[in-house]
Design a protein around this motif. Structure first.
Motif, PDB file in Angstrom:
ATOM      1  N   THR A 160      -8.501  65.243  15.863  1.00 15.12           N
ATOM      2  CA  THR A 160      -8.468  66.819  15.372  1.00 15.12           C
ATOM      3  C   THR A 160      -8.025  67.739  16.151  1.00 15.12           C
ATOM      4  O   THR A 160      -7.136  68.689  15.801  1.00 15.12           O
ATOM      5  N   ARG A 161      -8.326  67.859  17.439  1.00 16.54           N
ATOM      6  CA  ARG A 161      -7.597  68.826  18.359  1.00 16.54           C
ATOM      7  C   ARG A 161      -6.314  68.489  18.710  1.00 16.54           C
ATOM      8  O   ARG A 161      -5.422  69.685  18.472  1.00 16.54           O
ATOM      9  N   LEU A 162      -6.005  67.201  18.578  1.00 13.04           N
ATOM     10  CA  LEU A 162      -4.248  66.983  18.666  1.00 13.04           C
ATOM     11  C   LEU A 162      -3.872  67.499  17.618  1.00 13.04           C
ATOM     12  O   LEU A 162      -2.469  68.247  17.547  1.00 13.04           O
ATOM     13  N   ARG A 163      -4.265  67.452  16.339  1.00 12.47           N
ATOM     14  CA  ARG A 163      -3.557  67.715  15.121  1.00 12.47           C
ATOM     15  C   ARG A 163      -3.424  69.468  15.172  1.00 12.47           C
ATOM     16  O   ARG A 163      -2.536  70.082  14.669  1.00 12.47           O
ATOM     17  N   ARG A 164      -4.580  70.097  15.671  1.00  9.67           N
ATOM     18  CA  ARG A 164      -4.692  71.626  15.997  1.00  9.67           C
ATOM     19  C   ARG A 164      -3.478  71.965  16.681  1.00  9.67           C
ATOM     20  O   ARG A 164      -2.798  73.059  16.665  1.00  9.67           O
ATOM     21  N   LEU A 165      -3.339  71.444  17.860  1.00 10.01           N
ATOM     22  CA  LEU A 165      -2.117  71.576  18.930  1.00 10.01           C
ATOM     23  C   LEU A 165      -1.054  71.389  18.130  1.00 10.01           C
ATOM     24  O   LEU A 165      -0.072  72.175  18.477  1.00 10.01           O
ATOM     25  N   ALA A 166      -0.873  70.510  17.215  1.00 11.28           N
ATOM     26  CA  ALA A 166       0.463  70.311  16.726  1.00 11.28           C
ATOM     27  C   ALA A 166       1.087  71.312  15.644  1.00 11.28           C
ATOM     28  O   ALA A 166       1.961  71.971  15.519  1.00 11.28           O
ATOM     29  N   MET A 223      -8.019  77.259  25.704  1.00 10.60           N
ATOM     30  CA  MET A 223      -8.628  77.733  24.346  1.00 10.60           C
ATOM     31  C   MET A 223      -7.804  77.209  23.542  1.00 10.60           C
ATOM     32  O   MET A 223      -8.220  77.232  21.990  1.00 10.60           O
ATOM     33  N   LEU A 224      -6.466  77.091  23.588  1.00 15.18           N
ATOM     34  CA  LEU A 224      -5.553  76.796  22.424  1.00 15.18           C
ATOM     35  C   LEU A 224      -6.174  75.486  21.752  1.00 15.18           C
ATOM     36  O   LEU A 224      -6.300  74.572  22.415  1.00 15.18           O
ATOM     37  N   GLY A 225      -6.042  75.711  20.455  1.00 11.21           N
ATOM     38  CA  GLY A 225      -6.295  74.208  19.634  1.00 11.21           C
ATOM     39  C   GLY A 225      -7.588  74.310  19.210  1.00 11.21           C
ATOM     40  O   GLY A 225      -7.956  73.597  18.253  1.00 11.21           O
ATOM     41  N   LEU A 226      -8.483  75.047  19.962  1.00 12.07           N
ATOM     42  CA  LEU A 226      -9.842  75.210  19.615  1.00 12.07           C
ATOM     43  C   LEU A 226     -10.194  75.938  18.256  1.00 12.07           C
ATOM     44  O   LEU A 226      -9.302  76.887  17.964  1.00 12.07           O
TER      45      LEU A 226
END
Length: 747
Positions: A160-166, A223-226
Motif C-alpha cells: 500500500t505504501r509503495l503504491r502511494r509512493l508510485a 512523511m511522503l506516501g503516508l
C-alpha cells in the motif's frame, strides 16, 4: 546510492533485449510520447530512498517509458529493470489485480530465472513493481524494489505504501515543478518556519516541508506516501474521511480559507494543538489539498493559564468569585438548587499585616484544609476576596442544612491553627443565601449572602445569619445613612459631648471622655448607637476620627484658656485610624496646634481593634505612649482578647466595662471579674477606671475593692461643652470652698 539523472537505455549501458514493443497487451496502455526532465530531482531521490526503506531492500528504481525508449533512475546499474517486470509471457506469473508485479523468488519463476538480472551481476531474487499511472490511466513507467535474497511474502501494508509512493512519483513526473520558478518554490517551502503539508485526493502526502517534519517528529522525507490520517487522532478519523470524500466529490471545503484549531498526532503518538489553514486546487496531477500548520502549544498554555487565573485565586489556589458565579449560574440554568455560604474570616488580615504574607498564605492554606474536611462531597470552597471565603453546596436549598454546615465551619475554627512557631487564632462569621429563593441569578444570590454576612459581623461575628429580605432594605437604609452622615460632617452637624470621669474618694472631676453626637436637623440630637456603626464600617471613619481628635484638643484648650481645670480628655479610636499608620503624627500635630501637652489627651483602644494589631499598627501607639499620651484599653474582657494582649499594648489605663459593674452587687462572678481586673491593673502598674456606675452602692463596692476612678450616670451623662464647662466651674468653686474651710480650721 541514487543515480543523479535518468539514463536512456539507447545510450551507454542500454539494454535492447526487451523492447517496449514486446510488452504484453495487458501491461500496455502507454500514453502518448512525452519527455520527463528528472535530472537532479531531489524529490524523486528522496522518494526512492523511502521506497527502499519501506520494502527494506537495497535496490529501488523508477523506470520511465517514453515513446519506445526506456528511461531509468534508480540505485546502481540496473538499467532495463522495467523489462524484468514485463518479460514476455510474464504477466500470468506475477501480475496482481492492482497492476503490481510481485516475484517472491525469481529462480522459481520459469519465465524469469534465466533473465540477466537473475543470472548476472545483479543476482535479483525478489522483485516488487508498481506501475506509474498517469491521469489518463496510461503507464508512465514503474516504481520497483528488489533484493538479492528471495522473500516468502511482501506485506499488504508495504504494498500500500509503495503504491502511494508510485502515485506521488507519477504526479511529480506529470505536474511537478520545473525550471527556476519550481526551484524557488521548493526552496521557499523548506525555508519557511510554517509547516506545510500537501496531499492528493486520496489523502496521500505528496509534500511535507522541513518545518512540518520537525514539528511532527519525522525524519526528512519519511512523511511522503503516508496517509494524512497518520497525523489525525483516531477519534477524528470518521469526520476526516467524510471531509476528504466531500472535497473529492467536488464539494466546497468548509474550512477553505479559514483557520481552525485542531489536534495533531506526532510520530511518537503524542498529541499537540495546531492551527490549521486549508486550501485546495486542481492541477495537472488532479486535486491537491494544502495545509499550513502552526504549533499553538504555547498559546494554549498561555490561554489555559489566563483561564486558570480567571477562575482561581492566585495566592490560595482556591477557586475565585468568577468560578462561584459560573457554577451557580449553571445550577440555576438547569433548574437546580444550591446553598451559598459567605465566610468572613477574622484574624486572616491581621496575620498578613503582623507576620507577613508568607505566614498569611500558609494560614489560609491550613484553614482551607480544615474547612474542607467539614464539607460534604461536591461542595465548592472558594476565596471571594481578602478575608472572605465562600462555600457552594449544590442540592436542596434547605435552611437547616445551611445552618448545620455553618455551625460545623464555625466550630472548625475553635482551636488555633499552628503555622510554624505561631499559634494563630481565627474565627468566622457566616452569612447564607438559598438559590433560587434569594436571587433570580448568581449575582443576586451572592449579594444576598453578602448582606447576611454583614449582619453576622455586626452581630459580633462567630455566628450564622440566613438572609432575610429585610436585610436588603436595611442595607439600603445603611447606605442612605452613610450618605447623610457625609453631608452632616460637611455641615458640622457632628459634635462632641463630654462625660466626666471622677475620683471616687473625693468626687472631683479628673478627666472626661469625648463622645460623638449627631444634631440631626429634623430628628434632633441622636445618640451614637443610631449612626456610629455606619461610620465605623465606612470610609468616614478616618475623616471623622481625625476631626474628633482635633475637636477634643480645641475644646480642652478653650477650657484651659477660660481658667477651668479641665483634666485629661479621652478620645475613642477607630480601627481605620490605627491602620493608617499616621496616628502619632496626627495626635502630635493636634496637640501642638492647640498649645496642649501630651498629658492632656488620652487615646482609647477597644478590644475589637486590639485583636488585629501588628508592629506597624502598634508603633504609633508606642510613640505616643513614650511621649506621655495616655493609652486606655476599653471594654476589656467582653470579647476574645487574651491577657497576652495587655502585654503587647503600651497601656496606661484599663477600663472595666459597664456590663461587669451593673450586677456587681448581685452576681458573684461579675464581682470576681471586677476584682481580678483591679488586681491585674495594679500588678501591671495601670490605673483602672470603672464605667457605668449608677448608684452609691456600686460606688461603695468598687471603693472597697480598691477602685479609685469611676464614670457613669451617678456623676453625669455626657454633657455639651458649655454644660461641662459649668460643671468644671462648679467643681473648681467647691474645691476652693473646701480649701478655704480647711485653711480656716487650720488657723
Amino acid at each position: 546510492m541514487l543515480d543523479d539523472a535518468a539514463r536512456p537505455v539507447g545510450s551507454a549501458g542500454a539494454r535492447d533485449d526487451h523492447p517496449v514493443a514486446s510488452v504484453p497487451a495487458c501491461c500496455r496502455g502507454v500514453g502518448p510520447a512525452r519527455a520527463f526532465e528528472t535530472r537532479g530531482d531531489p524529490h524523486l531521490d528522496r522518494l526512492l530512498g523511502l521506497a527502499a526503506d519501506i520494502a527494506d531492500t537495497p535496490i529501488a528504481a523508477i523506470s520511465l517509458i517514453d515513446g519506445g525508449r526506456e528511461w531509468l533512475k534508480g540505485c546502481g546499474s540496473f538499467q532495463g529493470l522495467a523489462g524484468f517486470a514485463q518479460a514476455p509471457g510474464a504477466c500470468p506469473h506475477g501480475l496482481e489485480a492492482d497492476g503490481a508485479v510481485i516475484v517472491h523468488d525469481a529462480l522459481a519463476d520459469p519465465l524469469r530465472r534465466s533473465h540477466s538480472f537473475v543470472t548476472g551481476e545483479a543476482a535479483v531474487r525478489f522483485y516488487a513493481g508498481v506501475p506509474l499511472l498517469g491521469l489518463g490511466g496510461d503507464t508512465l513507467g514503474w516504481l520497483a524494489v528488489a533484493d538479492r535474497l528471495p522473500r516468502p511474502a511482501f506485506s499488504g501494508r508495504s504494498r500500500t505504501r509503495l503504491r502511494r509512493l508510485a502515485r506521488i512519483a507519477a504526479h511529480l513526473l506529470e505536474a511537478g515543478p520545473t525550471g527556476a520558478a519550481g526551484d524557488h518554490a521548493d526552496d521557499f517551502l523548506d525555508a519557511t518556519q510554517f509547516a506545510v503539508l500537501i496531499s492528493d485526493d486520496l489523502g496521500t502526502i505528496t509534500r511535507a516541508n522541513a518545518s512540518c517534519e520537525r514539528l511532527l517528529g519525522y525524519e526528512p522525507g519519511t512523511m511522503l506516501g503516508l496517509n494524512v490520517r497518520a497525523i489525525v487522532p483516531a477519534r477524528f478519523h470518521g469526520p476526516h474521511t467524510a471531509g476528504m470524500a466531500a472535497m473529492v466529490a467536488g464539494g466546497t471545503p468548509r474550512l477553505a480559507g479559514k483557520s481552525v484549531e485542531v489536534t495533531a498526532v506526532r510520530k511518537d503518538g503524542s498529541e499537540l494543538p495546531i492551527e490549521l489553514s486549508l486550501s485546495s486546487w486542481r492541477g495537472g496531477a488532479g486535486l491537491a489539498i494544502g495545509a499550513v500548520i502552526r504549533d499553538i502549544s504555547e498559546r494554549r498554555h498561555r490561554d489555559a493559564r489566563l483561564l486558570r487565573l480567571a477562575h482561581q485565586d492566585p495566592r490560595s489556589g482556591l477557586p475565585n468569585r468568577n468560578r462561584v458565579v459560573e457554577e451557580l449560574t449553571a445550577m440555576q440554568s438547569s433548574g437546580g438548587e444550591a446553598i451559598l455560604l459567605m465566610l468572613g474570616v477574622d484574624g486572616l488580615r491581621s496575620a498578613n499585616d503582623s507576620l507577613g504574607y508568607a505566614i498569611g498564605d500558609a494560614l489560609l492554606e491550613a484553614l482551607s484544609v480544615r474547612l474542607t474536611a467539614r464539607l460534604r462531597s461536591g461542595a465548592l470552597l472558594a476565596r471571594i476576596q481578602g478575608d472572605e471565603l465562600a462555600v457552594l453546596l449544590p442540592g436542596r436549598a434547605d435552611p437547616l442544612e445551611a445552618q448545620a454546615c455553618a455551625q460545623s465551619l464555625v466550630s472548625a475554627c475553635a482551636e488555633p491553627i499552628q503555622v510554624g512557631d505561631h499559634p494563630l487564632h481565627v474565627g468566622v462569621a457566616i452569612g447564607a443565601a438559598l438559590a433560587p429563593n434569594h436571587g433570580t441569578d448568581a449575582e443576586e444570590v451572592l449579594a444576598s449572602a453578602d448582606l447576611a454576612l454583614h449582619q453576622a459581623r455586626r452581630d459580633g461575628g462567630r455566628c450564622f445569619r440566613l438572609f432575610e429580605p429585610v436585610m436588603r432594605s436595611a442595607e439600603a437604609a445603611r447606605r442612605d445613612l452613610i450618605d447623610r452622615l457625609r453631608i452632616a460632617a460637611e455641615r458640622q452637624e457632628l459634635e462632641l459631648h463630654y462625660q466626666p470621669q471622677v475620683d471616687l474618694e473625693s468626687g472631683r472631676i479628673c478627666g472626661a471622655e469625648a463622645l460623638i453626637r449627631w444634631r440631626h436637623p429634623e430628628r434632633g440630637l441622636l445618640p451614637p448607637a443610631e449612626f456610629l456603626p455606619a461610620i465605623e464600617s465606612s470610609v468616614l471613619a478616618l475623616s471623622v476620627g481625625w476631626w474628633t481628635i482635633d475637636e477634643a484638643c480645641r475644646q480642652t484648650a478653650a477650657w484651659r484658656a477660660a481658667g477651668l481645670p479641665a483634666g485629661r480628655v479621652a478620645v475613642n479610636l477607630y480601627a481605620a485610624q490605627l491602620r493608617s499608620g499616621t496616628l502619632d503624627a496626627v495626635v502630635t500635630e493636634a496637640l501642638e496646634r492647640h498649645g496642649l501637652g501630651s498629658a492632656d489627651i488620652e487615646i482609647e483602644v477597644t478590644e475589637t481593634i486590639a485583636l488585629r494589631p501588628d508592629d506597624s499598627m502598634l508603633r504609633p501607639l508606642r510613640n505616643l505612649h513614650e511621649s506621655g499620651v495616655g493609652i486606655a484599653f476599653d471594654d476589656f474582657g467582653t470579647g476574645f482578647a487574651s491577657l497576652s494582649t495587655l502585654k503587647r499594648f503600651p497601656l496606661t489605663k484599663l477600663k472595666i466595662d459597664r456590663s461587669f459593674v451593673r450586677d456587681i452587687l448581685t452576681d458573684p462572678f461579675d464581682a470576681a471579674i471586677v476584682k481580678g481586673l483591679l488586681d491585674i491593673g495594679r500588678g501591671l502598674g495601670l490605673s483602672v477606671i470603672a464605667e457605668g456606675i449608677e448608684t452609691a452602692e456600686q460606688e461603695a463596692a468598687l471603693l472597697a475593692m480598691g477602685c479609685r476612678l469611676g464614670q457613669g450616670f451617678r456623676y453625669a451623662k455626657a454633657l455639651e461643652p458649655d454644660a461641662f464647662a459649668r460643671r468644671l466651674a462648679a467643681d473648681a468653686c467647691s474645691l476652693a470652698e473646701v480649701e478655704a474651710s480647711e485653711t480656716k480650721q487650720a488657723s
